[in-house]
Design a protein around this motif. Structure first.
Motif, PDB file in Angstrom:
ATOM      1  N   GLN A   9       0.820  -1.204   0.000  1.00 12.82           N
ATOM      2  CA  GLN A   9       0.000   0.000   0.000  1.00 12.82           C
ATOM      3  C   GLN A   9       0.861   1.264   0.000  1.00 12.82           C
ATOM      4  OE1 GLN A   9      -2.664   0.229   3.321  1.00 12.82           O
ATOM      5  NE2 GLN A   9      -3.925   1.753   2.355  1.00 12.82           N
ATOM      6  N   TRP A  10       2.093   1.155   0.419  1.00 12.72           N
ATOM      7  CA  TRP A  10       2.979   2.321   0.510  1.00 12.72           C
ATOM      8  C   TRP A  10       3.901   2.452  -0.703  1.00 12.72           C
ATOM      9  CZ3 TRP A  10       0.241   0.614   4.384  1.00 12.72           C
ATOM     10  CH2 TRP A  10      -0.235   1.546   5.302  1.00 12.72           C
ATOM     11  N   THR A  12       4.439   3.638  -4.356  1.00  8.09           N
ATOM     12  CA  THR A  12       3.792   4.671  -5.163  1.00  8.09           C
ATOM     13  C   THR A  12       3.809   4.385  -6.660  1.00  8.09           C
ATOM     14  OG1 THR A  12       5.854   5.923  -5.139  1.00  8.09           O
ATOM     15  CG2 THR A  12       4.188   6.521  -3.510  1.00  8.09           C
ATOM     16  N   ALA A  15       0.435   4.143  -8.490  1.00  3.27           N
ATOM     17  CA  ALA A  15      -0.641   4.552  -7.592  1.00  3.27           C
ATOM     18  C   ALA A  15      -1.229   5.885  -8.028  1.00  3.27           C
ATOM     19  CB  ALA A  15      -0.117   4.663  -6.164  1.00  3.27           C
ATOM     20  N   SER A  16      -2.526   6.009  -7.850  1.00  5.32           N
ATOM     21  CA  SER A  16      -3.181   7.284  -8.163  1.00  5.32           C
ATOM     22  C   SER A  16      -2.863   8.286  -7.057  1.00  5.32           C
ATOM     23  CB  SER A  16      -4.696   7.097  -8.263  1.00  5.32           C
ATOM     24  OG  SER A  16      -5.242   6.840  -6.973  1.00  5.32           O
ATOM     25  N   GLU A  18      -4.991   9.846  -5.289  1.00  8.88           N
ATOM     26  CA  GLU A  18      -5.875   9.533  -4.163  1.00  8.88           C
ATOM     27  C   GLU A  18      -5.307   8.380  -3.326  1.00  8.88           C
ATOM     28  OE1 GLU A  18     -10.478   8.254  -3.158  1.00  8.88           O
ATOM     29  OE2 GLU A  18      -9.891   8.510  -5.241  1.00  8.88           O
ATOM     30  N   GLN A  19      -4.798   7.345  -3.978  1.00 11.65           N
ATOM     31  CA  GLN A  19      -4.209   6.217  -3.254  1.00 11.65           C
ATOM     32  C   GLN A  19      -2.997   6.664  -2.438  1.00 11.65           C
ATOM     33  OE1 GLN A  19      -3.715   3.858  -6.817  1.00 11.65           O
ATOM     34  NE2 GLN A  19      -5.131   2.308  -6.026  1.00 11.65           N
ATOM     35  N   ARG A  20      -2.206   7.560  -3.007  1.00 11.93           N
ATOM     36  CA  ARG A  20      -1.035   8.080  -2.297  1.00 11.93           C
ATOM     37  C   ARG A  20      -1.463   8.871  -1.063  1.00 11.93           C
ATOM     38  NH1 ARG A  20       3.614   9.308  -6.398  1.00 11.93           N
ATOM     39  NH2 ARG A  20       2.988   8.021  -8.131  1.00 11.93           N
ATOM     40  N   VAL A  22      -4.277   8.606   0.654  1.00 13.62           N
ATOM     41  CA  VAL A  22      -4.856   7.707   1.652  1.00 13.62           C
ATOM     42  C   VAL A  22      -3.733   7.009   2.422  1.00 13.62           C
ATOM     43  CG1 VAL A  22      -6.167   5.561   1.976  1.00 13.62           C
ATOM     44  CG2 VAL A  22      -7.059   7.361   0.489  1.00 13.62           C
ATOM     45  N   ALA A  23      -2.741   6.509   1.701  1.00 15.43           N
ATOM     46  CA  ALA A  23      -1.624   5.835   2.366  1.00 15.43           C
ATOM     47  C   ALA A  23      -0.883   6.795   3.294  1.00 15.43           C
ATOM     48  CB  ALA A  23      -0.667   5.254   1.328  1.00 15.43           C
ATOM     49  N   ASP A  54       5.227  11.449   0.344  1.00 16.95           N
ATOM     50  CA  ASP A  54       5.487  10.722  -0.891  1.00 16.95           C
ATOM     51  C   ASP A  54       6.915  11.046  -1.315  1.00 16.95           C
ATOM     52  OD1 ASP A  54       5.635   9.697  -3.456  1.00 16.95           O
ATOM     53  OD2 ASP A  54       3.641  10.384  -4.027  1.00 16.95           O
TER      54      ASP A  54
END
Length: 73
Positions: A9-10, A12, A15-16, A18-20, A22-23, A54
């Motif tokens: 999940q971490w 990048t 990753a979108s 939004e996903q970044r 959230v993480a 990030d």
């Protein structure tokens, strides 16, 4: 620690935004956030979410700053 449950999940890569986000938000309550950031800095991590940041974006800002500095010389 949230990252130990699902380390992917971490990551990048692919990753979108939004996903970044959230993480990264899951890092803030973590008791190891300071050590995580120190580890990432000491090891010059350039990918993934570390201590709520990030690192790939940090790397991009450093590259842009270096380019601007070189252009002014």
């Amino acid at each position: 620690m949230p990252c130990s449950a699902d380390p992917c999940q971490w990551d990048t890569d692919g990753a979108s935004e939004e996903q970044r986000e959230v993480a990264a938000s899951k890092c803030w309550p973590c008791p190891a956030i300071t050590q995580c950031g120190a580890f990432a800095g000491a090891n010059r991590e350039v990918h993934g979410i570390w201590a709520g940041h990030d690192r790939s974006k940090l790397q991009g800002r450093k590259a842009a700053k270096t380019k601007r500095t070189e252009e002014t010389k």
